[in-house]
Scaffold this active site. Structure first.
Site, PDB file in Angstrom:
ATOM      1  N   HIS A  41      -9.591  -4.084   1.674  1.00 55.94           N
ATOM      2  CA  HIS A  41      -8.419  -3.237   1.948  1.00 55.94           C
ATOM      3  C   HIS A  41      -8.811  -1.762   1.961  1.00 55.94           C
ATOM      4  CE1 HIS A  41      -3.960  -2.335   1.270  1.00 55.94           C
ATOM      5  NE2 HIS A  41      -4.537  -1.159   1.051  1.00 55.94           N
ATOM      6  N   GLU A  42      -9.590  -1.334   0.954  1.00 59.26           N
ATOM      7  CA  GLU A  42      -9.946   0.086   0.855  1.00 59.26           C
ATOM      8  C   GLU A  42     -10.957   0.498   1.917  1.00 59.26           C
ATOM      9  OE1 GLU A  42      -8.124   1.959  -0.811  1.00 59.26           O
ATOM     10  OE2 GLU A  42      -7.108   0.343  -1.901  1.00 59.26           O
ATOM     11  N   HIS A  84      -9.381   1.385   5.127  1.00 58.03           N
ATOM     12  CA  HIS A  84      -8.843   2.753   5.204  1.00 58.03           C
ATOM     13  C   HIS A  84      -9.868   3.730   5.777  1.00 58.03           C
ATOM     14  CE1 HIS A  84      -4.849   2.624   3.510  1.00 58.03           C
ATOM     15  NE2 HIS A  84      -5.256   1.966   2.442  1.00 58.03           N
ATOM     16  N   CYS A  99       0.841  -1.199   0.000  1.00 57.77           N
ATOM     17  CA  CYS A  99       0.000   0.000   0.000  1.00 57.77           C
ATOM     18  C   CYS A  99       0.876   1.249   0.000  1.00 57.77           C
ATOM     19  CB  CYS A  99      -0.897  -0.002   1.234  1.00 57.77           C
ATOM     20  SG  CYS A  99      -2.067   1.358   1.338  1.00 57.77           S
TER      21      CYS A  99
END
Length: 238
Positions: free
Chosen positions: A181-182, A185, A139
């Site tokens: 994953h996003e 965030h 990332c």
């Protein structure tokens, strides 16, 4: 001892200081507006977008910007010097406190050909498969830290479209990993935070990125949880 287990990376195993190529690459990413790993916005929960404001220029401009940044990185992503191809991006990664992500919904796991970037507003995971899989992740917001992350192989999300309409989508395989994953965030979580074993969290310099996928299961330069904490809080300078 097998050949793979005796592998040694190009640089010394005890080298954790950033190399000149590391610094060059990270500087290039920041010229695109990417925030450095020490940015406090990356470590906290992000505010949702009010549905009535989605049509406003501030939100729409941010969506355009996210897609532009992601598209630019995809076009140059096969450059061995950078060793990355951006398949997802979240608003806090470019310094914006909005629950917006863009993901490549068509890219293959080998990342050889970019697919279609789509934006999702206020996304939430409403179902996860029981089956999980461990795979490699990296990332922009984690710098030289890479590793093996276990995630569900399929997820269902609920979100708002760029037009403000409710949508529900199911993603599987590599795309499901990108989505998880996003969305992490948006909750102040980065992938190294999810890795429980120090043996599966690695420190990989830019010069070594081409070798890393083949040798990930035997990567000798490990990154302890303390080293990761120090890095993301700025004790180890990016």
């Amino acid at each position: 001892m097998t050949a793979k287990s005796s592998f040694r990376p190009k640089l010394p195993i005890d080298l954790y200081a950033l190399t000149a190529l590391d610094i060059e690459r990270y500087a290039g990413e920041q010229t695109l507006g990417m925030r450095p790993p020490i940015d406090p916005l990356l470590g906290r929960a992000i505010r949702p977008v009010a549905p009535q404001s989605i049509a406003e220029s501030e939100v729409q401009s941010l969506i355009v910007r996210l897609i532009a940044v992601a598209s630019g990185q995809q076009q140059s992503g096969m450059n061995i010097k950078t060793g990355r191809m951006l398949v997802g991006l979240a608003a806090p990664q470019v310094g914006e406190d909005w629950q917006i992500i863009v993901i490549d919904t068509k890219v293959r796991a080998d990342r050889k050909k970019p697919g279609k970037l789509e934006a999702f507003i206020n996304p939430e995971i409403i179902w996860r498969s029981r089956e999980t899989e461990e795979a490699r992740e990296g990332c922009f917001s984690a710098g030289p830290v890479w590793g093996l992350v276990r995630r569900s192989v399929a997820v269902k999300i609920r979100a708002l479209s760029v037009e403000g309409k409710p949508v529900e989508r199911i993603f599987e395989g590599f795309t499901a990993r990108i989505v998880q994953h996003e969305i992490d965030h948006l909750h102040g979580v980065r992938f190294p935070d999810r890795i429980k074993s120090d043996k599966k969290r690695h420190w990989v310099h830019s010069e070594e990125l081409a070798d890393y996928p083949e040798h990930i299961h035997h990567w000798p330069r490990l990154c302890s949880v303390q080293r990761w904490e120090d890095f993301k809080h700025g004790t180890i300078k990016p």
